[in-house]
Design a protein around this motif. Structure first.
Motif, mmCIF file in Angstrom:
data_model
loop_
_atom_site.group_PDB
_atom_site.id
_atom_site.type_symbol
_atom_site.label_atom_id
_atom_site.label_comp_id
_atom_site.label_asym_id
_atom_site.label_seq_id
_atom_site.Cartn_x
_atom_site.Cartn_y
_atom_site.Cartn_z
ATOM 1 N N TYR A 18 7.868 9.149 -1.386
ATOM 2 C CA TYR A 18 6.530 9.192 -0.785
ATOM 3 C C TYR A 18 5.471 9.482 -1.845
ATOM 4 O O TYR A 18 4.452 8.799 -1.922
ATOM 5 N N HIS A 19 5.691 10.492 -2.667
ATOM 6 C CA HIS A 19 4.700 10.836 -3.679
ATOM 7 C C HIS A 19 4.623 9.771 -4.777
ATOM 8 O O HIS A 19 3.568 9.548 -5.360
ATOM 9 N N GLU A 20 5.732 9.107 -5.029
ATOM 10 C CA GLU A 20 5.712 7.985 -5.965
ATOM 11 C C GLU A 20 4.776 6.898 -5.428
ATOM 12 O O GLU A 20 3.928 6.370 -6.162
ATOM 13 N N ALA A 21 4.901 6.582 -4.149
ATOM 14 C CA ALA A 21 4.030 5.566 -3.534
ATOM 15 C C ALA A 21 2.575 6.019 -3.515
ATOM 16 O O ALA A 21 1.659 5.217 -3.750
ATOM 17 N N HIS A 41 -3.036 -4.995 -8.046
ATOM 18 C CA HIS A 41 -2.168 -5.678 -7.076
ATOM 19 C C HIS A 41 -0.709 -5.267 -7.267
ATOM 20 O O HIS A 41 -0.006 -4.981 -6.294
ATOM 21 N N ASP A 42 -0.257 -5.224 -8.516
ATOM 22 C CA ASP A 42 1.138 -4.847 -8.789
ATOM 23 C C ASP A 42 1.442 -3.424 -8.322
ATOM 24 O O ASP A 42 2.482 -3.173 -7.698
ATOM 25 N N ALA A 43 0.528 -2.488 -8.608
ATOM 26 C CA ALA A 43 0.743 -1.094 -8.201
ATOM 27 C C ALA A 43 0.752 -0.972 -6.677
ATOM 28 O O ALA A 43 1.613 -0.291 -6.102
ATOM 29 N N TRP A 44 -0.208 -1.627 -6.016
ATOM 30 C CA TRP A 44 -0.267 -1.572 -4.547
ATOM 31 C C TRP A 44 0.963 -2.226 -3.924
ATOM 32 O O TRP A 44 1.484 -1.748 -2.920
ATOM 33 N N GLN A 45 1.414 -3.322 -4.512
ATOM 34 C CA GLN A 45 2.594 -4.025 -3.982
ATOM 35 C C GLN A 45 3.826 -3.128 -4.063
ATOM 36 O O GLN A 45 4.605 -3.048 -3.112
ATOM 37 N N HIS A 46 3.975 -2.430 -5.169
ATOM 38 C CA HIS A 46 5.103 -1.509 -5.346
ATOM 39 C C HIS A 46 5.004 -0.354 -4.348
ATOM 40 O O HIS A 46 6.004 0.030 -3.709
ATOM 41 N N LEU A 48 3.459 -0.400 -1.466
ATOM 42 C CA LEU A 48 3.711 -0.939 -0.126
ATOM 43 C C LEU A 48 5.210 -1.080 0.132
ATOM 44 O O LEU A 48 5.685 -0.744 1.224
ATOM 45 N N ALA A 49 5.939 -1.557 -0.857
ATOM 46 C CA ALA A 49 7.393 -1.714 -0.682
ATOM 47 C C ALA A 49 8.054 -0.366 -0.385
ATOM 48 O O ALA A 49 8.902 -0.259 0.513
ATOM 49 N N ILE A 50 7.655 0.658 -1.106
ATOM 50 C CA ILE A 50 8.227 1.994 -0.892
ATOM 51 C C ILE A 50 7.848 2.525 0.486
ATOM 52 O O ILE A 50 8.705 3.022 1.234
ATOM 53 N N LEU A 51 6.568 2.438 0.830
ATOM 54 C CA LEU A 51 6.107 2.961 2.124
ATOM 55 C C LEU A 51 6.722 2.202 3.293
ATOM 56 O O LEU A 51 7.014 2.789 4.340
ATOM 57 N N THR A 52 6.942 0.905 3.121
ATOM 58 C CA THR A 52 7.582 0.109 4.172
ATOM 59 C C THR A 52 9.029 0.559 4.348
ATOM 60 O O THR A 52 9.505 0.710 5.479
ATOM 61 N N ASP A 53 9.725 0.801 3.231
ATOM 62 C CA ASP A 53 11.103 1.313 3.312
ATOM 63 C C ASP A 53 11.157 2.659 4.030
ATOM 64 O O ASP A 53 12.111 2.945 4.754
ATOM 65 N N THR A 61 -2.510 1.103 5.302
ATOM 66 C CA THR A 61 -3.669 1.284 4.414
ATOM 67 C C THR A 61 -3.473 0.515 3.113
ATOM 68 O O THR A 61 -4.384 -0.163 2.636
ATOM 69 N N VAL A 62 -2.292 0.609 2.551
ATOM 70 C CA VAL A 62 -2.008 -0.103 1.298
ATOM 71 C C VAL A 62 -1.991 -1.604 1.549
ATOM 72 O O VAL A 62 -2.508 -2.384 0.739
ATOM 73 N N HIS A 63 -1.440 -2.010 2.670
ATOM 74 C CA HIS A 63 -1.418 -3.443 3.008
ATOM 75 C C HIS A 63 -2.838 -4.000 3.070
ATOM 76 O O HIS A 63 -3.096 -5.114 2.608
ATOM 77 N N ALA A 64 -3.766 -3.222 3.612
ATOM 78 C CA ALA A 64 -5.165 -3.668 3.697
ATOM 79 C C ALA A 64 -5.770 -3.843 2.300
ATOM 80 O O ALA A 64 -6.622 -4.725 2.096
ATOM 81 N N LYS A 65 -5.353 -3.050 1.346
ATOM 82 C CA LYS A 65 -5.860 -3.178 -0.021
ATOM 83 C C LYS A 65 -5.404 -4.491 -0.650
ATOM 84 O O LYS A 65 -6.058 -5.029 -1.534
ATOM 85 N N LEU A 66 -4.268 -5.002 -0.196
ATOM 86 C CA LEU A 66 -3.721 -6.243 -0.737
ATOM 87 C C LEU A 66 -4.304 -7.485 -0.066
ATOM 88 O O LEU A 66 -4.083 -8.597 -0.553
#
Length: 112
Positions: A18-21, A41-46, A48-53, A61-66
């Motif tokens: 969580y804190h990594e994301a 984009h790369d940081a947000w994508q990474h 998002l993948a963690i938060l989705t998991d 919120t991160v998805h909206a940034k993308l």
């Protein structure tokens, strides 16, 4: 940015996704503010993948940034931008609007 990258490595090594994301999201925001869209984009994508998991609500919120971003507001949707554009046109034309002649509008000086 170096501090965010260091914190990202620490949280990843500690196994705290969580804190990594969260750090990746802030890192993306920082890259975006610095004008580095690809790194943002790369940081947000990474993140998002963690938060989705994690099935975490911050993923939205991160998805909206993308989402595709407008580079400029649509005319008529931002009073500050619309006002600035109007003032730019006045300065470029060199004409004073009637309201300025009556004293109803802030008087502007041209910087030469």
């Amino acid at each position: 940015m170096t501090c965010y990258q260091h914190a990202h490595n620490l949280f990843r090594d500690l196994g705290d996704p969580y804190h990594e994301a969260d750090i990746l999201t802030h890192l993306g925001d920082t890259h975006h503010a610095a004008g580095n869209a690809r790194a943002a984009h790369d940081a947000w994508q990474h993140a998002l993948a963690i938060l989705t998991d994690l099935d975490h609500p911050d993923a939205d919120t991160v998805h909206a940034k993308l989402a595709p971003r407008q580079t400029r507001p649509t005319p008529g949707t931002c009073p500050v931008t619309d006002r600035a554009n109007t003032l730019d046109r006045i300065l470029i034309s060199g004409k004073r609007p009637a309201a300025a002649q009556r004293g109803g509008l802030l008087r502007l000086r041209r910087v030469q």
